[in-house]
Design an enzyme around this catalytic site. Sequence first.
Site, PDB file in Angstrom:
ATOM      1  N   VAL A  10      -0.099  -5.792  11.636  1.00 43.35           N
ATOM      2  CA  VAL A  10      -1.320  -5.918  10.833  1.00 43.35           C
ATOM      3  C   VAL A  10      -0.972  -5.474   9.424  1.00 43.35           C
ATOM      4  CG1 VAL A  10      -3.620  -4.988  10.420  1.00 43.35           C
ATOM      5  CG2 VAL A  10      -2.947  -5.600  12.722  1.00 43.35           C
ATOM      6  N   SER A  11      -1.301  -6.301   8.447  1.00 38.42           N
ATOM      7  CA  SER A  11      -0.945  -5.954   7.072  1.00 38.42           C
ATOM      8  C   SER A  11      -2.121  -5.447   6.254  1.00 38.42           C
ATOM      9  CB  SER A  11      -0.312  -7.153   6.358  1.00 38.42           C
ATOM     10  OG  SER A  11      -1.224  -8.228   6.316  1.00 38.42           O
ATOM     11  N   THR A  12      -3.343  -5.911   6.546  1.00 37.77           N
ATOM     12  CA  THR A  12      -4.502  -5.538   5.716  1.00 37.77           C
ATOM     13  C   THR A  12      -5.729  -5.278   6.576  1.00 37.77           C
ATOM     14  OG1 THR A  12      -5.253  -7.813   5.460  1.00 37.77           O
ATOM     15  CG2 THR A  12      -3.670  -7.006   3.834  1.00 37.77           C
TER      16      THR A  12
END
Length: 479
Positions: A10-12
């Site tokens: 998950v990046s954001t």
Amino acid sequence: MKRAALYIRVSTLEQAQEGYSIGAQKERLMAYCKAHDWAVADFYIDGGYSGSNLDRPGIQKLIAEVDSFDLVLVLKLDRLSRSQRDTLHLIEEVFLPAGVDFVSMSESFDTSTPFGRAMIGILSVFAQLEREQIKERTFMGRLERAKEGLYHGGVNFPIGYDYDSSGRLCVNEYEAAQVRKIYAWYLEGTSPEKIAERLRSEGFTNRYGSWNEISGRASVLRILSSDVYLGTLRFAGVVVEHAHDAIIDQETFEKATALRMKRREVFGDSPYQSKYLLVGLCWCARCGARYAVKHNYGGYKYYVCYSRARTVKRMIKADHCDNKNWPLDELDSIVECEVSRLLFEPGYYESLRKRKAAEVKEQPRGDGDVFRDKIAGLEKQIDRMMDLYQDEKIPVDVLSARIDKLHREKVALEEQLAAVEPPKPKRDYNEDAFAGLLADFSTVWNSAGLEDRRQIISALIRKITLDGESVNIEWAFLD
């Protein structure tokens, strides 16, 4: 039962809101494993990391432990990477060579099936197309610039010029003065090496630094051979004259070119070829300089430390060195004897290996060991953070911040380790291949000429360190 490694990224925060949260991915992946009767080997989680590159602790841990599971499972292909090239690299160069399949739930991408393997080929085509398109667009842009007489780009533009906002080369007067001196001194008979030395001694510099001992001569030769100083621009077959202001006039350039051609006719393209067996391999243990070969008027030849010989200024490492001069025949004989023992004496190779292992074992712990211990400690901390999250004892935002901090500390320590202990050259042969290499060498050794023996010795020996009467051979195969 197959063991599945579950990779989650998950990046954001927005992705979490779109259903890509770590918890949501974990739940769906575990359900998929249960439906296919796969055992979950481990979770590899990157919270707060972009998929544009592979600089992520979770993916790096996955790569390092690739032998501990049978397949890698992700929710969606872009969870693994957003780069087709990186995706293809992971599948073709990391997973498949280790016998690990790759499965993406959303795209039904499974490399254990014929269709999944065919998809690898499709990915490869698109990745190659992406690379070629980038290269082609870049090249065409540079070509069009060159046709217009504009500099074709790049940061290493010629000494003597600046690169202005209009896209053209403009004269840098300070460096241009040095270029003119180089041509003038060369036409007076000064060698490129002496020109670089003179520029350095008079305090001249250029945008790349000083006219240093290592690259100064090469820089002088590039200047003497480039018609960019006549105002000519060249790129990929495009030639534009008067594209920018000249620094050297045509007559001076032609005279310098004629002199270079004359010197090439006399000395050849590669004038130096050693007549001596160990040149380039011998080093002084006392000052760190190389050893050269000298001879007196009576024909007596010997190896001598450059700091003692003082024949080439850039090779001198100390104001004074009292290390021994070695008679050429004597030192050659000692080294050839050791090589002969390696080639023809059974068990000598194994005795060298055992001696090296004993020396390594007795060595005291140094700075490199301290850094390695700290790096190992950080890796354990990262693993513990992952365990805490999997047990739902730590929120994802806290996890991401802490892991990112630990990862940055680890990278900094790895850089410090590389500074105090540069990585050793990678061995490009295994034990069986090396045994065959020795057999090949022993077959030709007795009938080999000087150059052949030099090649054999250079393949077997990395360095010979001389200290008084001591001759220490550093074998290339004992790293």
